[in-house]
Enzyme design. Structure first.
Site, PDB file in Angstrom:
ATOM      1  N   ASP A  51       9.145  24.083  -8.538  1.00 28.45           N
ATOM      2  CA  ASP A  51       9.787  23.995  -7.129  1.00 28.45           C
ATOM      3  C   ASP A  51      10.401  25.271  -6.894  1.00 28.45           C
ATOM      4  OD1 ASP A  51      11.837  24.212  -9.284  1.00 28.45           O
ATOM      5  OD2 ASP A  51      13.043  22.554  -9.119  1.00 28.45           O
ATOM      6  N   SER A  52       9.962  26.361  -7.636  1.00 31.48           N
ATOM      7  CA  SER A  52      10.222  27.591  -7.236  1.00 31.48           C
ATOM      8  C   SER A  52       9.435  28.099  -6.049  1.00 31.48           C
ATOM      9  CB  SER A  52       9.835  28.840  -8.482  1.00 31.48           C
ATOM     10  OG  SER A  52       8.597  28.564  -8.936  1.00 31.48           O
ATOM     11  N   ASP A  90       6.509  20.001 -10.719  1.00 29.93           N
ATOM     12  CA  ASP A  90       8.024  19.728 -10.856  1.00 29.93           C
ATOM     13  C   ASP A  90       8.460  18.518 -10.046  1.00 29.93           C
ATOM     14  OD1 ASP A  90       9.467  21.467 -12.628  1.00 29.93           O
ATOM     15  OD2 ASP A  90       9.522  23.025 -11.132  1.00 29.93           O
ATOM     16  N   LYS A 120       7.146  17.787 -14.610  1.00 32.40           N
ATOM     17  CA  LYS A 120       8.355  18.454 -15.104  1.00 32.40           C
ATOM     18  C   LYS A 120       9.555  18.273 -14.464  1.00 32.40           C
ATOM     19  CE  LYS A 120       9.154  23.004 -14.947  1.00 32.40           C
ATOM     20  NZ  LYS A 120      10.725  23.396 -14.421  1.00 32.40           N
ATOM     21  N   GLU A 122      13.990  18.592 -15.165  1.00 29.64           N
ATOM     22  CA  GLU A 122      15.300  19.304 -15.440  1.00 29.64           C
ATOM     23  C   GLU A 122      16.250  18.622 -16.417  1.00 29.64           C
ATOM     24  OE1 GLU A 122      16.866  22.294 -12.947  1.00 29.64           O
ATOM     25  OE2 GLU A 122      14.848  23.120 -12.701  1.00 29.64           O
ATOM     26  N   GLU A 189      14.545  28.271 -20.557  1.00 22.90           N
ATOM     27  CA  GLU A 189      14.822  29.053 -19.582  1.00 22.90           C
ATOM     28  C   GLU A 189      16.028  30.078 -19.769  1.00 22.90           C
ATOM     29  OE1 GLU A 189      14.138  28.151 -15.673  1.00 22.90           O
ATOM     30  OE2 GLU A 189      14.909  30.032 -15.063  1.00 22.90           O
TER      31      GLU A 189
HETATM   32  O1  KIV Z   1       9.859  26.190 -10.568  1.00 25.83           O
HETATM   33  C1  KIV Z   1       9.389  26.911 -11.553  1.00 25.83           C
HETATM   34  O2  KIV Z   1       8.791  27.899 -11.186  1.00 25.83           O
HETATM   35  C2  KIV Z   1      10.008  26.753 -12.997  1.00 25.83           C
HETATM   36  C3  KIV Z   1       9.743  27.812 -14.045  1.00 25.83           C
HETATM   37  C4  KIV Z   1      10.552  29.177 -13.725  1.00 25.83           C
HETATM   38  C5  KIV Z   1       9.645  27.360 -15.507  1.00 25.83           C
HETATM   39  O3  KIV Z   1      10.519  25.780 -13.267  1.00 25.83           O
END
Ligand code: KIV
Length: 271
Positions: A51-52, A90, A120, A122, A189
């Site tokens: 989600d980055s 994510d 994924k 969190e 992280e």
């Molecule tokens: O969204 C992302 O890029 C991440 C990584 C930094 C692990 O969760």
């Protein structure tokens, strides 16, 4: 021979085997077809459609605004390019924190509409019920502990997490919870190396670190950071392998000059 050299497709079982054999796992983010194709071709083990994307693709300040539809767009673009890597997408903020039914329906949309291999999420104990429900539908889940960017407004800063005993203890308990619940791996992280080393030694599933030191079973970076496309983001943990911002800018400047001076296109480049 190393496992990563033998396999034609990386699965969650392969990752587990890599941990058993002490073979490090390499993971990177990608959000589009062209970049995913290069990274997969280079032999990366896991591609994270993070989600980055909210930051590096859409220009938002945090990961909070990105939507499920947008993650599905990025995820399906990446999946179309990948032949070998395990693709993890994510679950974005607000699509799983409500309740486990909402979490399952978000995860199902990701799996059906992108073709990815895993999702994924969190968090630890707070999201256990959702993880159980998603796993019961046969969807592999990767956990994410330590600095969890979707909770940035709760913490207020992106500083190193779990430096104090109480927070470190909670992280260890969360790691055990994710392992027992059935997650196949955990991203750690921005936490102290000693803590990530302790977690990595004590759980059977692979840990993938970002700013968590050298002891984790694997490492992950955001591809735009590794390539030096982003400039303003320079945490200590980041190793830049290129300065693409400058290189791309130089190429674009040359193109502009060529167009303005009527040098491009020349005769050979014309029909
Ligand atoms: O969204 C992302 O890029 C991440 C990584 C930094 C692990 O969760």
């Amino acid at each position: 021979m190393s496992i990563h050299k033998q396999v034609r497709k990386v699965t969650t079982h392969v990752l587990h085997e890599m941990k058993l054999r002490n073979e490090k796992i390499a993971m990177l983010t990608a959000y589009d077809y062209s970049m995913a194709r290069i990274i997969d071709n280079a032999g990366i083990d896991i591609i994270l459609v993070g989600d980055s994307a909210s930051n590096v693709m859409a220009g938002h300040e945090t990961t909070i605004p990105i939507t499920l539809d947008e993650m599905i767009y990025h995820g399906s673009s990446v999946v179309r390019a990948v032949k070998r890597a395990l693709v993890v997408v994510d679950l974005p903020f607000g699509t799983y924190q409500g309740n486990s039914k909402q979490a399952l329906s978000s995860a199902i949309r990701i799996m059906k509409e992108t073709g990815a291999h895993a999702i994924k999420m969190e968090g630890g104990l707070e999201i256990k019920e959702s993880i159980v429900r998603i796993l019961s539908a046969g969807i592999p889940v990767m956990g994410h502990l330590g600095l969890t960017p979707q909770s940035i407004h709760k913490f207020g800063t992106y500083v190193v997490r779990a430096k104090k005993e109480k927070e470190a203890q909670k992280l260890i308990e969360d790691a055990y919870t994710l392992e027992e619940t059935g997650c196949f791996a955990i991203v750690l992280e921005k936490i102290p190396s000693t803590l990530s080393s302790q977690v990595t030694k004590n759980i059977k599933i692979p840990t993938i670190g970002i700013g968590a030191g050298p002891s984790t079973d694997g490492q992950v970076l955001v591809i735009h950071d590794l390539l030096g496309i982003t400039q303003e983001f320079s945490p200590r943990f980041l190793r830049r392998y290129h300065n693409l911002f400058t290189e791309i800018k130089g190429a674009v400047r040359n193109y502009i000059n060529d167009v303005r001076s009527n040098d491009f296109p020349n005769e050979k480049e014309s029909y």
